[in-house]
Design a protein around this motif. Structure first.
Motif, PDB file in Angstrom:
ATOM      1  N   ASP A  39       0.810  -1.225   0.000  1.00 32.33           N
ATOM      2  CA  ASP A  39       0.000   0.000   0.000  1.00 32.33           C
ATOM      3  C   ASP A  39       0.841   1.272   0.000  1.00 32.33           C
ATOM      4  OD1 ASP A  39      -2.297  -1.586   0.193  1.00 32.33           O
ATOM      5  OD2 ASP A  39      -2.224  -1.585   2.389  1.00 32.33           O
ATOM      6  N   MET A  43       0.024   5.222  -1.417  1.00 34.76           N
ATOM      7  CA  MET A  43      -0.261   6.202  -0.369  1.00 34.76           C
ATOM      8  C   MET A  43       0.645   7.418  -0.486  1.00 34.76           C
ATOM      9  SD  MET A  43      -0.984   3.638   2.877  1.00 34.76           S
ATOM     10  CE  MET A  43      -1.488   4.949   4.011  1.00 34.76           C
ATOM     11  N   ARG A  46      -0.644   9.469  -3.456  1.00 35.48           N
ATOM     12  CA  ARG A  46      -1.875  10.204  -3.149  1.00 35.48           C
ATOM     13  C   ARG A  46      -1.677  11.264  -2.071  1.00 35.48           C
ATOM     14  NH1 ARG A  46      -4.178   4.788  -3.335  1.00 35.48           N
ATOM     15  NH2 ARG A  46      -4.127   4.758  -1.053  1.00 35.48           N
ATOM     16  N   GLU A  48      -1.164  10.578   1.127  1.00 38.20           N
ATOM     17  CA  GLU A  48      -1.709  10.104   2.400  1.00 38.20           C
ATOM     18  C   GLU A  48      -0.605   9.881   3.426  1.00 38.20           C
ATOM     19  OE1 GLU A  48      -4.161   6.705   1.606  1.00 38.20           O
ATOM     20  OE2 GLU A  48      -5.326   7.753   0.088  1.00 38.20           O
ATOM     21  N   ILE A  49       0.596   9.559   2.967  1.00 36.02           N
ATOM     22  CA  ILE A  49       1.778   9.556   3.817  1.00 36.02           C
ATOM     23  C   ILE A  49       2.845  10.374   3.102  1.00 36.02           C
ATOM     24  CG2 ILE A  49       1.314   7.368   4.991  1.00 36.02           C
ATOM     25  CD1 ILE A  49       3.281   6.006   3.120  1.00 36.02           C
ATOM     26  N   ASP A  50       3.734  10.971   3.872  1.00 40.76           N
ATOM     27  CA  ASP A  50       4.719  11.888   3.304  1.00 40.76           C
ATOM     28  C   ASP A  50       6.053  11.235   3.015  1.00 40.76           C
ATOM     29  OD1 ASP A  50       2.915  14.119   3.608  1.00 40.76           O
ATOM     30  OD2 ASP A  50       3.379  14.060   5.758  1.00 40.76           O
ATOM     31  N   ARG A 188       4.452  16.752  -0.514  1.00 45.06           N
ATOM     32  CA  ARG A 188       4.889  17.401   0.725  1.00 45.06           C
ATOM     33  C   ARG A 188       6.262  18.074   0.566  1.00 45.06           C
ATOM     34  NH1 ARG A 188       3.344  19.181   5.765  1.00 45.06           N
ATOM     35  NH2 ARG A 188       1.930  17.380   5.940  1.00 45.06           N
TER      36      ARG A 188
END
Length: 232
Positions: A39, A43, A46, A48-50, A188
């Motif tokens: 995943d 992620m 998208r 969702e995690i940096d 990010r």
């Protein structure tokens, strides 16, 4: 983070220690989110995690992430010695009837092994698992006949005595070590942010802090090899 042997396992490991050190240096707060390796890349893409640890640089991922190299590894072939007593390299493994091998979904193994695995996958002889640790578990449980792994992962299992079958460990790759990177999401981090991270990691290499950190979990020789001391 995903379970990856001594790098990260149940909230502890070298990656966890690295981020404690990076927090002291950068004054950033890092929130650890346990996820499946399969995943992680979506992620990051998208947003969702940096950031993701122990990642392999792949061309299609460079559109959404920066890669900061921080250590090197050599993948080894682990085989069930009872089922494959005579296999000595990947070519012999490919000739071993319907013998199966485990691999991590979304995980890289170097261009050499990725090519070998793609051939085996076309023959229906590859079984997929969520992370590198699960591929070792699959071998030990007899679900597959072989896997590719590194000491930083499989030693976690063997040190606990979890080897119900005899295992042969073979160094069969003609390729140089595989570079492992921190993966920074471009949603990010800007190019200048990535350059600053690269400078920090390079400084940890040069002053020996990264090597010392890794040596908490592996031998001093292994730690030196992981940061490429022997090749500098």
């Amino acid at each position: 983070m995903t379970n990856a042997g001594i790098m990260y396992h149940n909230g502890q490991g070298a990656d966890q220690d690295l981020f404690a050190l990076l927090s002291d240096i950068t004054h950033c707060t890092f929130i650890t989110v346990p996820i499946a390796r399969n995943d992680a890349f979506d992620m990051v893409e998208r947003g969702e995690i940096d950031l993701f640890t122990s990642a392999h640089r792949e061309p299609h991922r460079e559109s959404f992430a920066w890669f900061i190299p921080y250590f090197e590894i050599n993948f080894l072939l682990l085989v069930n010695a009872d089922r494959l007593p005579n296999v000595a390299d990947m070519e012999e493994f490919k000739l071993a009837g319907d013998a199966t091998i485990a691999r991590t979904t979304g995980g890289g193994y170097s261009s050499y092994f990725n090519y070998q695995l793609s051939e085996l996958e076309s023959l229906g002889r590859v079984q997929f698992y969520d992370d590198y640790a699960e591929t070792v578990t699959a071998l030990l449980n007899g679900q597959v006949d072989a896997t590719l792994s590194v000491p930083q992962i499989y030693r976690l299992f063997f040190s606990k005595g979890e080897a119900p079958i005899p295992i042969r460990i073979l160094d069969v790759s003609p390729a140089p070590p595989t570079t492992v990177s921190l993966m920074l999401g471009k949603q990010r981090f800007s190019a200048s942010h990535a350059a600053n991270w690269l400078r920090i990691i390079e400084e940890l290499h040069l002053n020996g802090q990264l090597e010392s950190l890794l040596a908490r979990y592996v031998s001093t020789n292994e730690a030196a090899a992981m940061v490429g001391v022997s090749s500098r």
